[in-house]
Design a protein around this motif. Structure first.
Motif, PDB file in Angstrom:
ATOM      1  N   LEU A 111       0.349   9.651   5.922  1.00 15.15           N
ATOM      2  CA  LEU A 111       1.684  10.124   6.299  1.00 15.15           C
ATOM      3  C   LEU A 111       2.179   9.443   7.569  1.00 15.15           C
ATOM      4  N   PHE A 112       1.282   9.218   8.525  1.00 16.67           N
ATOM      5  CA  PHE A 112       1.679   8.547   9.761  1.00 16.67           C
ATOM      6  C   PHE A 112       2.056   7.094   9.490  1.00 16.67           C
ATOM      7  N   ILE A 113       1.317   6.429   8.605  1.00 15.92           N
ATOM      8  CA  ILE A 113       1.652   5.049   8.235  1.00 15.92           C
ATOM      9  C   ILE A 113       3.030   5.001   7.580  1.00 15.92           C
ATOM     10  N   LEU A 114       3.325   5.964   6.723  1.00 18.33           N
ATOM     11  CA  LEU A 114       4.662   6.014   6.121  1.00 18.33           C
ATOM     12  C   LEU A 114       5.732   6.176   7.185  1.00 18.33           C
ATOM     13  N   LYS A 115       5.464   6.982   8.216  1.00 19.61           N
ATOM     14  CA  LYS A 115       6.425   7.138   9.334  1.00 19.61           C
ATOM     15  C   LYS A 115       6.607   5.810  10.054  1.00 19.61           C
ATOM     16  N   ILE A 116       5.515   5.101  10.288  1.00 21.94           N
ATOM     17  CA  ILE A 116       5.593   3.793  10.951  1.00 21.94           C
ATOM     18  C   ILE A 116       6.460   2.844  10.132  1.00 21.94           C
ATOM     19  N   PHE A 117       6.312   2.909   8.813  1.00 21.79           N
ATOM     20  CA  PHE A 117       7.092   2.047   7.922  1.00 21.79           C
ATOM     21  C   PHE A 117       8.486   2.604   7.653  1.00 21.79           C
ATOM     22  N   ASP A 118       8.795   3.767   8.201  1.00 25.79           N
ATOM     23  CA  ASP A 118      10.080   4.438   8.021  1.00 25.79           C
ATOM     24  C   ASP A 118      10.359   4.705   6.532  1.00 25.79           C
ATOM     25  N   ILE A 119       9.350   5.289   5.875  1.00 30.42           N
ATOM     26  CA  ILE A 119       9.447   5.614   4.454  1.00 30.42           C
ATOM     27  C   ILE A 119       9.153   7.095   4.268  1.00 30.42           C
ATOM     28  N   ASN A 120       9.966   7.759   3.486  1.00 31.48           N
ATOM     29  CA  ASN A 120       9.766   9.156   3.151  1.00 31.48           C
ATOM     30  C   ASN A 120       8.713   9.258   2.052  1.00 31.48           C
ATOM     31  N   LEU A 121       7.896  10.302   2.087  1.00 36.25           N
ATOM     32  CA  LEU A 121       6.840  10.466   1.091  1.00 36.25           C
ATOM     33  C   LEU A 121       7.388  10.498  -0.328  1.00 36.25           C
ATOM     34  N   LYS A 122       8.498  11.184  -0.534  1.00 38.69           N
ATOM     35  CA  LYS A 122       9.027  11.263  -1.896  1.00 38.69           C
ATOM     36  C   LYS A 122       9.623   9.936  -2.374  1.00 38.69           C
ATOM     37  N   ASP A 123       9.891   9.010  -1.453  1.00 33.23           N
ATOM     38  CA  ASP A 123      10.381   7.690  -1.834  1.00 33.23           C
ATOM     39  C   ASP A 123       9.265   6.668  -2.016  1.00 33.23           C
ATOM     40  N   PHE A 124       8.042   7.036  -1.619  1.00 33.45           N
ATOM     41  CA  PHE A 124       6.917   6.118  -1.736  1.00 33.45           C
ATOM     42  C   PHE A 124       6.480   6.035  -3.199  1.00 33.45           C
ATOM     43  N   LYS A 125       6.411   4.820  -3.681  1.00 33.13           N
ATOM     44  CA  LYS A 125       5.967   4.574  -5.054  1.00 33.13           C
ATOM     45  C   LYS A 125       4.566   3.990  -4.977  1.00 33.13           C
ATOM     46  N   GLY A 126       3.556   4.861  -5.052  1.00 28.51           N
ATOM     47  CA  GLY A 126       2.168   4.429  -4.880  1.00 28.51           C
ATOM     48  C   GLY A 126       1.637   3.654  -6.052  1.00 28.51           C
ATOM     49  N   PHE A 127       1.978   4.081  -7.250  1.00 28.86           N
ATOM     50  CA  PHE A 127       1.496   3.384  -8.427  1.00 28.86           C
ATOM     51  C   PHE A 127       2.397   3.709  -9.591  1.00 28.86           C
ATOM     52  N   LYS A 128       2.407   2.828 -10.565  1.00 31.26           N
ATOM     53  CA  LYS A 128       3.255   3.043 -11.741  1.00 31.26           C
ATOM     54  C   LYS A 128       2.468   3.775 -12.814  1.00 31.26           C
ATOM     55  N   LYS A 129       3.119   4.698 -13.488  1.00 37.17           N
ATOM     56  CA  LYS A 129       2.481   5.393 -14.588  1.00 37.17           C
ATOM     57  C   LYS A 129       2.527   4.499 -15.811  1.00 37.17           C
ATOM     58  N   ASN A 130       1.452   4.520 -16.575  1.00 39.86           N
ATOM     59  CA  ASN A 130       1.397   3.691 -17.795  1.00 39.86           C
ATOM     60  C   ASN A 130       2.130   4.354 -18.934  1.00 39.86           C
TER      61      ASN A 130
END
Length: 92
Positions: free
Chosen positions: A73-92
């Motif tokens: 979560l802190f890394i996302l803050k550093i990158f100025d990205i909201n958790l709900k906007d983070f796309k960690g992986f694509k669903k198959n």
């Protein structure tokens, strides 16, 4: 269900995490690397903000140190990205 439970019993304790979420975890780490590079931020800069050396942060990005939820979560803050906007992986 029985097959999963049987497999789970025979795994060593440290292997539970790796066995069940390895692909998703690796995809999240790859996405973090991609975002960091896209934003022009160095490993040193991220590590410094986290209180880590660039070498320790590199180990975290490469999966040698497990990324916990707070650091994530802190890394996302550093990158100025909201958790709900983070796309960690694509669903198959």
């Amino acid at each position: 269900m029985l097959k999963i439970c049987t497999t789970f019993v025979f795994l060593k304790k440290k292997d539970f995490f790796t066995y069940f979420v390895k692909d998703e975890y690796e995809a999240i780490l790859k996405n973090l690397i991609s975002i960091r590079k896209e934003k022009g931020i160095t490993q040193y800069q991220v590590g410094k903000r986290l209180g880590l050396s660039d070498n320790a942060y590199s180990k975290l990005e490469n999966g040698h140190i497990k990324l916990d939820a707070q650091w994530f979560l802190f890394i996302l803050k550093i990158f100025d990205i909201n958790l709900k906007d983070f796309k960690g992986f694509k669903k198959n």
